[in-house]
Design a protein around this motif. Sequence first.
Motif, PDB file in Angstrom:
ATOM      1  N   GLU A  38      11.513  -7.057 -17.053  1.00  0.00           N
ATOM      2  CA  GLU A  38      10.301  -6.685 -17.796  1.00  0.00           C
ATOM      3  C   GLU A  38      10.155  -7.517 -19.069  1.00  0.00           C
ATOM      4  O   GLU A  38       9.057  -7.940 -19.421  1.00  0.00           O
ATOM      5  N   SER A  49       3.304  -4.877 -12.632  1.00  0.00           N
ATOM      6  CA  SER A  49       2.616  -3.942 -11.731  1.00  0.00           C
ATOM      7  C   SER A  49       1.549  -4.655 -10.886  1.00  0.00           C
ATOM      8  O   SER A  49       1.090  -4.123  -9.882  1.00  0.00           O
ATOM      9  N   LYS A  73      10.015   0.932  -8.927  1.00  0.00           N
ATOM     10  CA  LYS A  73       9.209   1.291 -10.105  1.00  0.00           C
ATOM     11  C   LYS A  73       7.749   0.902  -9.926  1.00  0.00           C
ATOM     12  O   LYS A  73       6.841   1.658 -10.298  1.00  0.00           O
ATOM     13  N   TYR A  74       7.506  -0.271  -9.361  1.00  0.00           N
ATOM     14  CA  TYR A  74       6.135  -0.785  -9.266  1.00  0.00           C
ATOM     15  C   TYR A  74       5.568  -0.709  -7.849  1.00  0.00           C
ATOM     16  O   TYR A  74       4.487  -1.232  -7.589  1.00  0.00           O
TER      17      TYR A  74
END
Length: 264
Positions: A38, A49, A73-74
């Motif tokens: 990130e 994302s 997560k995405y």
Amino acid sequence: MSLQFSVLASGSTGNAIFVETDSHSFLVDAGLSGKQMEALFQQIDRDMSKLSGILVTHEHSDHIKGVGIVARKYKLPIYANQKTWQAMDPLIGQVPTEQKFTFDMETVKTFGGLDIESFGVSHDAAEPMFYVFHYGQKKLVLITDTGYVSDRMKGLISNADAYVFESNHDVQMLRMGRYPWNIKRRILSDVGHVSNEDAAIAMAEVAGDRTKSFYLAHLSQDNNMKDLARMAVSQTLEGRGIRVGDQFQLYDTDPKTPTILTAV
């Protein structure tokens, strides 16, 4: 039509490359933690994302450490060949079945106007492969983690606009260094990593009229240095009649700092 890329991180501590077109973007490997990934995306001002997916080259930890975390997560699709999936599955945690996709070696997947071509390399992994990105008239080649560059590979990757190319080690530094002999032998073998000089020989043979840049990648932190790699590659190329800066440029990559997002 714009094809851009950034080598987010490159080296034995973790590897990741970002590639984007006007309508799609991909992460090739995620060999760092989710938090590190990130931070790297923030440095190139991109949003994870919005990725179209993750392309995996092989199952070694410096290429897949963050794959499961980022994908979960995405909610990103992961693409890898079947043997890599079998080797990688137990290492990346639970990933929903609908996010798992097979990308066979020596095939092409098309995303809008982007064609991604996979090709095999010679490395001590289950079925390692790297990628060529074709978009409009542009061609970007990613090739690291190979013990040598075969004639078959050279045919597939020749005359690209830009290359991310392995220049892993200085042979003398490796031979004299602290690694145990079995590790040295593995790196020097046909399923290990390409040296600075061997990288340059292959570069001279694949560079074409449209080639503008080579990014020297996957440098060993123990057995290479940026200045040494650039000097060794430049000297070997000059010995073959190619002056760096005239035909194409050489660029560094780094284990922690991304290269500037650059158009191919």
